[in-house]
Design a protein around this motif. Sequence first.
Motif, PDB file in Angstrom:
ATOM      1  N   THR A 197      30.819  17.110  42.891  1.00  0.00           N
ATOM      2  CA  THR A 197      31.795  17.482  42.500  1.00  0.00           C
ATOM      3  C   THR A 197      31.879  18.376  41.244  1.00  0.00           C
ATOM      4  OG1 THR A 197      33.052  15.267  43.015  1.00  0.00           O
ATOM      5  CG2 THR A 197      34.369  16.648  41.766  1.00  0.00           C
ATOM      6  N   ALA A 198      31.072  18.380  40.354  1.00  0.00           N
ATOM      7  CA  ALA A 198      30.772  19.269  39.135  1.00  0.00           C
ATOM      8  C   ALA A 198      30.420  20.815  39.547  1.00  0.00           C
ATOM      9  CB  ALA A 198      30.089  18.608  38.272  1.00  0.00           C
ATOM     10  N   ALA A 199      29.431  20.489  40.542  1.00  0.00           N
ATOM     11  CA  ALA A 199      29.140  21.850  41.122  1.00  0.00           C
ATOM     12  C   ALA A 199      30.162  22.626  41.893  1.00  0.00           C
ATOM     13  CB  ALA A 199      27.867  21.523  41.987  1.00  0.00           C
ATOM     14  N   LEU A 200      30.987  21.889  42.671  1.00  0.00           N
ATOM     15  CA  LEU A 200      32.115  22.505  43.389  1.00  0.00           C
ATOM     16  C   LEU A 200      32.977  23.176  42.633  1.00  0.00           C
ATOM     17  CD1 LEU A 200      32.355  20.195  46.655  1.00  0.00           C
ATOM     18  CD2 LEU A 200      31.240  22.415  46.526  1.00  0.00           C
ATOM     19  N   ARG A 201      33.451  22.464  41.321  1.00  0.00           N
ATOM     20  CA  ARG A 201      34.245  22.681  40.523  1.00  0.00           C
ATOM     21  C   ARG A 201      33.808  23.997  39.599  1.00  0.00           C
ATOM     22  NH1 ARG A 201      34.537  18.616  37.722  1.00  0.00           N
ATOM     23  NH2 ARG A 201      36.239  17.584  38.836  1.00  0.00           N
ATOM     24  N   SER A 202      32.511  24.097  39.490  1.00  0.00           N
ATOM     25  CA  SER A 202      31.860  25.474  38.857  1.00  0.00           C
ATOM     26  C   SER A 202      31.997  26.619  39.616  1.00  0.00           C
ATOM     27  CB  SER A 202      30.403  24.963  38.450  1.00  0.00           C
ATOM     28  OG  SER A 202      29.811  26.012  37.837  1.00  0.00           O
ATOM     29  N   ALA A 221      34.199  26.930  42.221  1.00  0.00           N
ATOM     30  CA  ALA A 221      35.781  27.307  42.497  1.00  0.00           C
ATOM     31  C   ALA A 221      36.014  28.098  41.147  1.00  0.00           C
ATOM     32  CB  ALA A 221      36.468  26.177  42.629  1.00  0.00           C
ATOM     33  N   ASN A 222      35.555  27.750  40.041  1.00  0.00           N
ATOM     34  CA  ASN A 222      36.119  28.449  38.771  1.00  0.00           C
ATOM     35  C   ASN A 222      35.144  29.875  38.837  1.00  0.00           C
ATOM     36  OD1 ASN A 222      37.670  26.357  37.773  1.00  0.00           O
ATOM     37  ND2 ASN A 222      36.002  25.442  36.638  1.00  0.00           N
ATOM     38  N   GLY A 223      34.000  29.956  39.348  1.00  0.00           N
ATOM     39  CA  GLY A 223      33.401  31.208  39.334  1.00  0.00           C
ATOM     40  C   GLY A 223      34.163  32.002  40.269  1.00  0.00           C
ATOM     41  N   ALA A 224      34.415  31.680  41.333  1.00  0.00           N
ATOM     42  CA  ALA A 224      35.128  32.508  42.475  1.00  0.00           C
ATOM     43  C   ALA A 224      36.441  32.972  41.944  1.00  0.00           C
ATOM     44  CB  ALA A 224      35.208  31.851  43.815  1.00  0.00           C
ATOM     45  N   LYS A 225      37.257  32.219  41.209  1.00  0.00           N
ATOM     46  CA  LYS A 225      38.431  32.452  40.841  1.00  0.00           C
ATOM     47  C   LYS A 225      38.078  33.700  39.924  1.00  0.00           C
ATOM     48  CE  LYS A 225      42.881  30.780  38.826  1.00  0.00           C
ATOM     49  NZ  LYS A 225      42.964  31.921  37.860  1.00  0.00           N
ATOM     50  N   LEU A 226      37.433  33.597  39.010  1.00  0.00           N
ATOM     51  CA  LEU A 226      36.931  34.634  37.801  1.00  0.00           C
ATOM     52  C   LEU A 226      36.493  35.985  38.515  1.00  0.00           C
ATOM     53  CD1 LEU A 226      36.640  35.076  34.863  1.00  0.00           C
ATOM     54  CD2 LEU A 226      34.184  34.428  34.834  1.00  0.00           C
ATOM     55  N   LEU A 227      35.693  35.736  39.629  1.00  0.00           N
ATOM     56  CA  LEU A 227      35.283  37.261  40.293  1.00  0.00           C
ATOM     57  C   LEU A 227      36.523  37.737  40.951  1.00  0.00           C
ATOM     58  CD1 LEU A 227      31.967  35.943  41.914  1.00  0.00           C
ATOM     59  CD2 LEU A 227      32.435  37.563  39.778  1.00  0.00           C
ATOM     60  N   ASP A 228      37.647  36.788  41.672  1.00  0.00           N
ATOM     61  CA  ASP A 228      38.806  37.429  42.125  1.00  0.00           C
ATOM     62  C   ASP A 228      39.444  38.369  41.154  1.00  0.00           C
ATOM     63  OD1 ASP A 228      38.023  36.717  44.839  1.00  0.00           O
ATOM     64  OD2 ASP A 228      39.279  34.638  44.700  1.00  0.00           O
ATOM     65  N   ASP A 229      39.745  37.643  40.112  1.00  0.00           N
ATOM     66  CA  ASP A 229      40.540  38.178  39.195  1.00  0.00           C
ATOM     67  C   ASP A 229      39.855  39.646  38.373  1.00  0.00           C
ATOM     68  OD1 ASP A 229      42.231  36.480  39.338  1.00  0.00           O
ATOM     69  OD2 ASP A 229      41.655  34.912  37.832  1.00  0.00           O
ATOM     70  N   HIS A 230      38.520  39.486  38.480  1.00  0.00           N
ATOM     71  CA  HIS A 230      37.734  40.626  37.564  1.00  0.00           C
ATOM     72  C   HIS A 230      36.927  41.178  38.672  1.00  0.00           C
ATOM     73  CE1 HIS A 230      39.783  39.645  33.845  1.00  0.00           C
ATOM     74  NE2 HIS A 230      39.458  38.451  34.354  1.00  0.00           N
ATOM     75  N   PRO A 231      37.090  42.225  39.764  1.00  0.00           N
ATOM     76  CA  PRO A 231      36.047  42.736  40.662  1.00  0.00           C
ATOM     77  C   PRO A 231      34.990  43.351  39.898  1.00  0.00           C
ATOM     78  CG  PRO A 231      38.549  43.117  40.978  1.00  0.00           C
ATOM     79  CD  PRO A 231      38.388  42.734  39.873  1.00  0.00           C
ATOM     80  N   SER A 232      34.993  43.814  38.714  1.00  0.00           N
ATOM     81  CA  SER A 232      34.238  44.566  38.221  1.00  0.00           C
ATOM     82  C   SER A 232      32.843  43.576  38.115  1.00  0.00           C
ATOM     83  CB  SER A 232      34.247  45.244  36.901  1.00  0.00           C
ATOM     84  OG  SER A 232      35.011  44.406  35.991  1.00  0.00           O
ATOM     85  N   LEU A 233      33.157  42.341  37.679  1.00  0.00           N
ATOM     86  CA  LEU A 233      32.484  41.192  37.444  1.00  0.00           C
ATOM     87  C   LEU A 233      31.375  40.973  38.411  1.00  0.00           C
ATOM     88  CD1 LEU A 233      34.105  38.999  35.128  1.00  0.00           C
ATOM     89  CD2 LEU A 233      32.420  40.451  34.243  1.00  0.00           C
ATOM     90  N   ALA A 234      31.828  41.013  39.604  1.00  0.00           N
ATOM     91  CA  ALA A 234      31.212  40.824  41.011  1.00  0.00           C
ATOM     92  C   ALA A 234      30.288  42.068  41.020  1.00  0.00           C
ATOM     93  CB  ALA A 234      32.226  40.689  41.971  1.00  0.00           C
ATOM     94  N   GLN A 235      30.660  43.116  40.946  1.00  0.00           N
ATOM     95  CA  GLN A 235      29.518  44.260  41.055  1.00  0.00           C
ATOM     96  C   GLN A 235      28.740  44.179  40.112  1.00  0.00           C
ATOM     97  OE1 GLN A 235      31.930  47.684  40.626  1.00  0.00           O
ATOM     98  NE2 GLN A 235      33.314  47.457  42.437  1.00  0.00           N
ATOM     99  N   LEU A 236      28.848  43.695  38.714  1.00  0.00           N
ATOM    100  CA  LEU A 236      27.847  43.587  37.777  1.00  0.00           C
ATOM    101  C   LEU A 236      26.801  42.545  38.406  1.00  0.00           C
ATOM    102  CD1 LEU A 236      26.638  44.242  34.923  1.00  0.00           C
ATOM    103  CD2 LEU A 236      28.222  42.813  33.947  1.00  0.00           C
ATOM    104  N   ARG A 237      27.427  41.448  38.751  1.00  0.00           N
ATOM    105  CA  ARG A 237      26.729  40.140  38.931  1.00  0.00           C
ATOM    106  C   ARG A 237      25.696  40.763  40.279  1.00  0.00           C
ATOM    107  NH1 ARG A 237      23.548  37.350  39.299  1.00  0.00           N
ATOM    108  NH2 ARG A 237      23.334  35.044  39.522  1.00  0.00           N
TER     109      ARG A 237
END
Length: 234
Positions: free
Chosen positions: A187-192, A194-210
């Motif tokens: 559950t903790a891994a899935l929550r992490s 989900a938070n990461g996916a939401k962060l990448l959706d809000d900031h596409p440049s972070l996805a490119q950098l990653r």
Amino acid sequence: MSLDLMSLKLLFLNSCTVQPWEALLERRDGEPTVVLGPGRHVVRRRAEHQLVDLRERIDLVPVQEVLTADGVTAKVSAVFRWTVADPVAFTELVRDPVGAVYLAVQLGLRDVLASQDAEALVRAPRTRLADGVRDRAASAAAEVGIRLVDVVVKDVVLPGDLRAAYAELVVGRHRAQAQLEAARAETAALRSLANGAKLLDDHPSLAQLRLVQALPPGSRVELVQSARASSREE
């Protein structure tokens, strides 16, 4: 030699040495028993003497079957340590004083185990069981001149089927605990994630950098300007 010294020599024929761990009982012509401590003593005529060992001793109460409060037959054994506290009572009140203490410890074991059910007996510490037995047997020991030093409950054995059931219960409890911990970690891994996916959706440049960070060494990166960005520049 004077008359007094001659009479004294006739009264006392020899001497006896009492060791530090002994007591010497002297009985003569129905008089009250005299307790002689460590040292060298003159032995009087017509007197009977008995040495009593005062050192600590250990006796075993072998395995016996006892019913618990819920009707389960348990096998229990114990050891008791004792020493002579009153040599006169030890030798004159009861023919078998150690047997009297043995019986008191045996009955104490039965009383303590009969007041508890099998599950409480398994969980109860041995010291608590021994304290209950010692409290019950100490007074009986004192009556016959014995000081009960300690009682140790050695083994408490339940029937085989009941032991197997308890073992299965313990294994199941630990298995359930392990599954619960695994579920919490997932559950903790899935929550992490989900938070990461939401962060990448809000900031596409972070996805490119990653994505760039994930490339292996020596990879070539080409930057392509999107059509939307070109239209904005015009």
